[in-house]
Scaffold this active site. Structure first.
Site, PDB file in Angstrom:
ATOM      1  N   SER A 183      36.907  39.571  40.078  1.00  0.00           N
ATOM      2  CA  SER A 183      38.158  38.836  39.858  1.00  0.00           C
ATOM      3  C   SER A 183      38.045  37.406  40.360  1.00  0.00           C
ATOM      4  O   SER A 183      37.337  37.130  41.331  1.00  0.00           O
ATOM      5  CB  SER A 183      39.309  39.539  40.586  1.00  0.00           C
ATOM      6  OG  SER A 183      40.481  38.749  40.588  1.00  0.00           O
TER       7      SER A 183
ATOM      8  N   TYR B  86      43.341  42.813  47.806  1.00  0.00           N
ATOM      9  CA  TYR B  86      42.767  42.971  46.471  1.00  0.00           C
ATOM     10  C   TYR B  86      41.500  42.138  46.325  1.00  0.00           C
ATOM     11  O   TYR B  86      40.450  42.630  45.896  1.00  0.00           O
ATOM     12  CB  TYR B  86      43.788  42.571  45.417  1.00  0.00           C
ATOM     13  CG  TYR B  86      43.210  42.471  44.023  1.00  0.00           C
ATOM     14  CD1 TYR B  86      42.711  43.596  43.379  1.00  0.00           C
ATOM     15  CD2 TYR B  86      43.154  41.246  43.346  1.00  0.00           C
ATOM     16  CE1 TYR B  86      42.172  43.518  42.099  1.00  0.00           C
ATOM     17  CE2 TYR B  86      42.625  41.153  42.067  1.00  0.00           C
ATOM     18  CZ  TYR B  86      42.131  42.286  41.459  1.00  0.00           C
ATOM     19  OH  TYR B  86      41.590  42.200  40.198  1.00  0.00           O
TER      20      TYR B  86
END
Length: 361
Positions: A131, A156
């Site tokens: 990501s 995350y």
């Protein structure tokens, strides 16, 4: 090629599977089809893939948790896939702050489990979704794969960086070719409802308030799903030791401009509530895609305004009609008849006291 795709019912996974089936590869899809977002979208994705594959045998789907050792091990033993496209993950910056443990389980544990199975079963290339969140609060104008990403600002992002490190370790120890793909805000038809492009289109279309965090100057490098799929397949087809690639558009869009584009595409005026910046959010994302261009031939071609126009068209023609049909069905299911004292007619009352119809005797 026989390709194992995790997250096969999801947004990116189903689109990758569609392209692979179309080029006559065999796709083994796995997804637990959880309710993190609207399950109807995931089921529709699976139905689309089954229709495309038909009787060819090019698509087989298994529903279950990739962290379930017995479940995932049996699939590897039975199917013996040689190529891995690991796209399943628990996504979202803000939810990860509220519950970091589920992110460790779904992202770090699952990726490690799949790496171990892949190396034991002779996998030829392990490609997984990282990501752009790993770049944290960087103030650089472009995010490059060579940047220091050792300071993630959300659980995350920390799990995604952890997956990159574990991938490097498996390449070092076992010479398993591994590639991590740093996606930059993927959007398009069938996108995730928790992401801003879908959320804004939905809310503006229905006349519901949207939330603008900050002054609107924050910007994101939004990447159309077709371009991301092209990058995924180009990576999968080109094993090269251990690599990390940025897959973005390279042209960030400011939040204010984003909202204006949504208003133009939907032909509706947005109702905007301005809120403070959110913890964990980064002020700007912009991918330096030089490496992907050079090594993969990656060349994103969809302008944000064009991609949003396609997204709105999908919403209007495919998603909104299903919502309306489901709402009507639910209202009818909840309906009950009310008779007059003299029994001369019956009125059918739905939810909220709405008169759905009258029957005369």
């Amino acid at each position: 090629m026989k390709i194992f795709i995790t997250g096969g019912a999801g947004f990116i996974g189903s689109n990758c599977a569609e392209r692979l089936i179309a080029r006559d590869d065999i796709v083994i899809g796995v997804d637990e089809v959880n309710d993190y977002y609207d399950v109807r979208i995931k089921r529709a994705n699976l139905e689309r893939l089954e229709r495309l594959a038909g009787d060819s045998g090019n698509f087989r789907f298994f529903e279950g948790d990739i962290c379930n050792v017995e479940f995932i091990t049996k699939i590897f033993e039975d199917e013996k896939p040689r190529w891995m496209l690991h796209l399943a993950a628990r996504a979202g910056v803000r939810p990860s702050i509220e519950d970091p443990f589920v992110y460790i389980h779904s992202n770090v544990e699952a990726t490690t489990r799949l790496l171990e199975l892949s190396r034991k079963n002779g996998c030829e290339h392990f490609v997984f979704a990282s990501s752009s969140s790993v770049y944290g609060g960087s103030t650089k104008s472009l995010f490059s794969e060579t940047d220091d990403v050792s300071n993630p600002v959300s659980p995350y992002a920390a799990t995604k960086k952890s997956c990159e490190l574990i991938g490097f370790t498996y390449n070092h120890l076992y010479q398993l070719p591994v590639a991590g793909l740093r996606f930059f805000t993927v959007y398009g038809p069938g996108g995730r409802p928790d992401m801003a492009p879908f959320k804004f289109v939905d809310r503006v279309s229905r006349g519901v308030e949207i939330q603008q965090f900050g002054d609107g100057s924050s910007s994101r490098d939004y990447t159309f799903v077709d371009d991301i799929v092209d990058g995924c397949l180009r990576t999968l087809d080109r094993p090269c030791g251990y690599q990390v690639y940025n897959l973005g558009n390279g042209e960030p869009t400011r939040l204010k401009d984003f909202i204006d584009i949504v208003q133009r595409c939907t032909e509706r005026k947005a109702i905007i509530k301005i809120l403070p910046d959110q913890p964990g959010d980064v002020p700007r994302t912009c991918a330096d895609i030089t490496k992907a261009r050079t090594m993969l031939g990656y060349n994103p071609s969809t302008k944000f305004s064009d991609g949003m126009a396609k997204t709105v068209e999908w919403y209007k023609t495919s998603y909104a009609p299903k919502l309306e049909a489901d709402a009507a069905a639910n209202q009818l299911q909840a309906a009950h008849p009310v008779y007059a004292d003299d029994g001369s007619y019956v009125c059918v009352i739905g939810t909220g006291g709405t008169v759905l119809g009258r029957l005369y005797s």
